[in-house]
Design an enzyme around this catalytic site. Structure first.
Site, PDB file in Angstrom:
ATOM      1  N   GLN A   1      -0.130   6.625   3.706  1.00 50.56           N
ATOM      2  CA  GLN A   1       0.777   7.597   3.093  1.00 50.56           C
ATOM      3  C   GLN A   1       1.107   7.393   1.612  1.00 50.56           C
ATOM      4  OE1 GLN A   1       5.280   9.415   3.521  1.00 50.56           O
ATOM      5  NE2 GLN A   1       4.554   8.174   5.194  1.00 50.56           N
TER       6      GLN A   1
ATOM      7  N   GLU B   1       5.998   1.524   5.521  1.00 55.20           N
ATOM      8  CA  GLU B   1       7.242   2.206   5.132  1.00 55.20           C
ATOM      9  C   GLU B   1       8.529   1.434   5.456  1.00 55.20           C
ATOM     10  OE1 GLU B   1       8.005   5.404   3.729  1.00 55.20           O
ATOM     11  OE2 GLU B   1      10.036   4.643   3.891  1.00 55.20           O
TER      12      GLU B   1
ATOM     13  N   ASP C   1       7.082   4.937   1.183  1.00 54.97           N
ATOM     14  CA  ASP C   1       5.723   5.446   0.970  1.00 54.97           C
ATOM     15  C   ASP C   1       5.693   6.577  -0.049  1.00 54.97           C
ATOM     16  OD1 ASP C   1       4.277   3.788   2.607  1.00 54.97           O
ATOM     17  OD2 ASP C   1       4.547   5.010   4.376  1.00 54.97           O
TER      18      ASP C   1
ATOM     19  N   GLY D   1      29.007   8.443  -4.048  1.00 58.08           N
ATOM     20  CA  GLY D   1      29.340   8.774  -5.435  1.00 58.08           C
ATOM     21  C   GLY D   1      30.845   8.795  -5.622  1.00 58.08           C
ATOM     22  N   GLY D   2      31.275   9.387  -6.736  1.00 61.06           N
ATOM     23  CA  GLY D   2      32.692   9.408  -7.057  1.00 61.06           C
ATOM     24  C   GLY D   2      33.475  10.505  -6.347  1.00 61.06           C
TER      25      GLY D   2
HETATM   26  N1  CAO Z   1     -16.134   1.140   2.671  1.00 59.07           N
HETATM   27  C1  CAO Z   1     -16.115  -0.105   3.185  1.00 59.07           C
HETATM   28  N2  CAO Z   1     -14.977  -0.776   3.443  1.00 59.07           N
HETATM   29  C2  CAO Z   1     -13.830  -0.121   3.200  1.00 59.07           C
HETATM   30  C3  CAO Z   1     -13.773   1.184   2.679  1.00 59.07           C
HETATM   31  C4  CAO Z   1     -15.012   1.819   2.412  1.00 59.07           C
HETATM   32  N3  CAO Z   1     -15.063   3.040   1.911  1.00 59.07           N
HETATM   33  N4  CAO Z   1     -12.475   1.545   2.555  1.00 59.07           N
HETATM   34  C5  CAO Z   1     -11.738   0.505   2.992  1.00 59.07           C
HETATM   35  N5  CAO Z   1     -12.543  -0.492   3.370  1.00 59.07           N
HETATM   36  C6  CAO Z   1     -12.147  -1.808   3.883  1.00 59.07           C
HETATM   37  C7  CAO Z   1     -11.441  -2.633   2.850  1.00 59.07           C
HETATM   38  O1  CAO Z   1     -12.355  -3.181   1.946  1.00 59.07           O
HETATM   39  C8  CAO Z   1     -10.763  -3.681   3.704  1.00 59.07           C
HETATM   40  O2  CAO Z   1     -11.684  -4.661   4.070  1.00 59.07           O
HETATM   41  P1  CAO Z   1     -11.468  -6.253   3.908  1.00 59.07           P
HETATM   42  O3  CAO Z   1     -10.011  -6.526   4.133  1.00 59.07           O
HETATM   43  O4  CAO Z   1     -12.341  -6.803   4.996  1.00 59.07           O
HETATM   44  O5  CAO Z   1     -11.913  -6.644   2.581  1.00 59.07           O
HETATM   45  C9  CAO Z   1     -10.465  -2.899   4.975  1.00 59.07           C
HETATM   46  O6  CAO Z   1     -11.173  -1.664   4.873  1.00 59.07           O
HETATM   47  C10 CAO Z   1      -9.038  -2.578   5.289  1.00 59.07           C
HETATM   48  O7  CAO Z   1      -8.234  -2.386   4.174  1.00 59.07           O
HETATM   49  P2  CAO Z   1      -6.674  -2.690   4.266  1.00 59.07           P
HETATM   50  O8  CAO Z   1      -6.472  -4.144   4.496  1.00 59.07           O
HETATM   51  O9  CAO Z   1      -6.023  -2.108   3.080  1.00 59.07           O
HETATM   52  O10 CAO Z   1      -6.217  -1.848   5.564  1.00 59.07           O
HETATM   53  P3  CAO Z   1      -5.298  -2.270   6.796  1.00 59.07           P
HETATM   54  O11 CAO Z   1      -5.400  -1.120   7.721  1.00 59.07           O
HETATM   55  O12 CAO Z   1      -5.578  -3.600   7.340  1.00 59.07           O
HETATM   56  O13 CAO Z   1      -3.829  -2.324   6.138  1.00 59.07           O
HETATM   57  C11 CAO Z   1      -1.935  -1.429   4.936  1.00 59.07           C
HETATM   58  C12 CAO Z   1      -3.112  -1.141   5.868  1.00 59.07           C
HETATM   59  C13 CAO Z   1      -1.308  -0.101   4.577  1.00 59.07           C
HETATM   60  C14 CAO Z   1      -0.908  -2.305   5.640  1.00 59.07           C
HETATM   61  C15 CAO Z   1      -2.448  -2.152   3.672  1.00 59.07           C
HETATM   62  O14 CAO Z   1      -3.467  -1.380   3.112  1.00 59.07           O
HETATM   63  C16 CAO Z   1      -1.358  -2.380   2.613  1.00 59.07           C
HETATM   64  O15 CAO Z   1      -0.520  -3.262   2.740  1.00 59.07           O
HETATM   65  N6  CAO Z   1      -1.418  -1.596   1.522  1.00 59.07           N
HETATM   66  C17 CAO Z   1      -0.501  -1.745   0.397  1.00 59.07           C
HETATM   67  C18 CAO Z   1       0.858  -1.234   0.714  1.00 59.07           C
HETATM   68  C19 CAO Z   1       0.847   0.210   1.145  1.00 59.07           C
HETATM   69  O16 CAO Z   1       0.361   1.093   0.491  1.00 59.07           O
HETATM   70  N7  CAO Z   1       1.490   0.454   2.282  1.00 59.07           N
HETATM   71  C20 CAO Z   1       1.764   1.825   2.682  1.00 59.07           C
HETATM   72  C21 CAO Z   1       1.046   2.215   3.849  1.00 59.07           C
HETATM   73  S1  CAO Z   1       1.651   3.737   4.422  1.00 59.07           S
HETATM   74  O17 CAO Z   1       2.900   3.322   5.420  1.00 59.07           O
END
Ligand code: CAO
Length: 475
Positions: A66, A188, A217, A296-297
């Site tokens: 998101q 979030e 988010d 607020g106030g």
């Molecule tokens: N081709 C190949 N690999 C891909 C890709 C693509 N097009 N797109 C994504 N990937 C891979 C990434 O390289 C990553 O791989 P590795 O960790 O093995 O290097 C993997 O997909 C997963 O990425 P991620 O760690 O970001 O995803 P997750 O689902 O494990 O975590 C989240 C999700 C949201 C917790 C994490 O991305 C995060 O903390 N983001 C920053 C904070 C944020 O934006 N949070 C808001 C989320 S909305 O509530």
């Protein structure tokens, strides 16, 4: 794949681009001269017909879930060409989350990815890396919200990107900024808790509460969009890109700053506008949860309206704004409160807020929330009906301003989405449905990167754009 352009042609292209830009400068100078005020000539086209605000801006959108997608959707609404890069075969994980229509992209996804184009690229495939590098060269901004370190693991470090395209802005959402939690994954509600919102939301007697508004988010996505705009503006002077980082904890705290204000006020005595003060409950060391107190106030509270026994949203937010205290007293039938020293001043009222709102509620329970809204507004008394999402979805004025928009999707049919809440008079919002997974892969390879049909076929054969074949099950 064969090299696309021989060096000579590259040189030729560079010369042509230099000539073009020189022509532009001359043109600009001419228009400046014509205007005589040093400013470019304004468009001769009527408002709303000179293109959208961000036309010409190209975003390499590596966002998911998101926070990042809200940022890039907003930029797309304002005219940016947003190229969403997704993992082949899977795409953004939200495509399949909270699904309401079988085999169709979820509303979770569709409402956060409108007006974008989708291309599937395996960023860890050598050919995928090659395509990404070409996209980096042609795009203005890369936006990502991967977990910390994920972009680097793809080989897309800041150093690499900056070397490949020194003008590129790299904008990231992370859960936390540099510090003890910088490597943590964040969603979030984690951000709402870490940013000070949850500890100050809810009722004093209850546990901390998260809010329905996605301030971690979507709130951070908004902050990021502003950071990108600032970086683009600076790039006009420096010619250089930069990194933009928005941590979700920081974004939430920015939105919860009034509570940090109150934390510091606590050192100088009780928070008199909190109903807790009037109830004689002592304050502790930290800002307490304040229920529906206004923050607020001008004291405010949520009061019941007719039908509250069966309708969970038959309520009104009522603000006892000091300048309209007289009309409030007249309307609710307490005219003596206007002059009674126990009620006449804001300070005198502070310890009695609970009793005052109970009297106001007695009155509002005789009418529905819309009747109450009409009546109080006739007297300039600030108040607001508690609108359910059903009422918002049906509200015609939100449709006519483009804040709620109906779009048609090939697999799920019509759905409502939130359009652009920022209205620009010379840039109508461009709200279109979200793309199917990889819908624009060929189009982007051809039109943005200039690949020929044979080259596209070659790229496809490499496996860089498709999901890896499923492993055969052992017999
Ligand atoms: N081709 C190949 N690999 C891909 C890709 C693509 N097009 N797109 C994504 N990937 C891979 C990434 O390289 C990553 O791989 P590795 O960790 O093995 O290097 C993997 O997909 C997963 O990425 P991620 O760690 O970001 O995803 P997750 O689902 O494990 O975590 C989240 C999700 C949201 C917790 C994490 O991305 C995060 O903390 N983001 C920053 C904070 C944020 O934006 N949070 C808001 C989320 S909305 O509530």
């Amino acid at each position: 794949m064969a090299k696309r352009k021989p060096k000579k042609a590259k040189k030729g292209r560079a010369k042509a681009a230099a000539k073009k830009s020189a022509r532009k400068v001359v043109k600009l100078a001419a228009s400046k001269k014509a205007n005589g005020n040093g400013l470019p000539r304004p468009s001769s086209k009527p408002y709303g017909q000179a293109g959208r605000a961000l036309e010409g801006l190209r975003i390499l959108d590596f966002t998911h879930v998101q926070s990042g997608p809200t940022c890039t959707q907003l930029l797309a609404y304002m005219g940016a060409d947003v190229l969403k890069v997704e993992r082949p075969g899977a795409g953004d994980i939200t495509r399949g989350q909270l699904r309401d229509v079988p085999n169709a992209d979820s509303l979770y996804f569709t409402m956060l990815n409108g007006s974008k184009r989708s291309i599937t690229i395996d960023s860890k495939h050598p050919k995928g890396t090659e395509i990404l590098n070409r996209l980096i060269k042609t795009c203005d901004v890369l936006v990502e919200n991967f977990a910390p370190g994920a972009l680097d693991r793809m080989g897309l470090t800041w150093e690499h990107i900056h070397k490949t395209n020194p003008r590129m802005i790299v904008a990231s959402v992370k859960g936390f900024g540099p510090g003890p939690y910088e490597d943590c994954k964040v969603y979030e509600n984690v951000a709402q808790c870490a940013g000070g919102s949850a500890s100050t939301t809810g009722f004093r007697e209850g546990p901390p509460l998260v809010t329905g508004a996605q301030i971690g988010d979507s709130g951070t996505g908004l902050h990021l969009a502003l950071g990108i705009m600032a970086a683009l503006y600076q790039r006009n002077r420096t010619g250089r890109g930069q990194k933009v980082l928005c941590a979700m904890q920081d974004g939430v705290l920015n939105l919860a700053r009034v509570k940090l204000r109150d934390q510091q006020r606590l050192a100088h005595g009780p928070l008199t506008e909190y109903s807790q003060y009037g109830e004689g409950v002592p304050f502790g060391q930290a800002v307490p949860r304040a229920g529906n107190d206004s923050g607020g106030g001008q004291p405010g509270w949520i009061v019941k309206c007719k039908g509250w026994e069966t309708d969970p949203d038959a309520y009104l937010y009522f603000i006892t704004q000091a300048p309209v205290w007289g009309p409030i007293c007249d309307v609710i039938g307490e005219p003596t409160w206007k002059t009674d020293p126990e009620y006449a001043t804001p300070k005198a009222r502070l310890p009695k807020l609970k009793q005052i709102f109970a009297r106001i509620e007695q009155f509002t329970m005789t009418m529905d929330k819309f009747e109450a809204m009409d009546l109080f507004n006739k007297h300039d008394i600030p108040c607001g009906p508690i609108l359910s999402m059903k009422e918002i979805a049906e509200e015609q004025s939100l449709r006519s301003t483009g804040t709620v928009v109906e779009v048609d999707h090939p697999t799920r049919g019509k759905y409502l989405t939130v359009g652009n809440p920022i209205k620009l008079s010379d840039s109508p919002a461009d709200v279109r449905r979200s793309p199917l997974l990889g819908e624009h892969t060929d189009e982007i390879l051809k039109d943005v990167l200039g690949f020929k049909a044979t080259e596209i076929a070659e790229i496809k054969n490499s496996g860089a754009l498709s999901a890896p074949p499923k492993k055969e099950k052992a017999a």
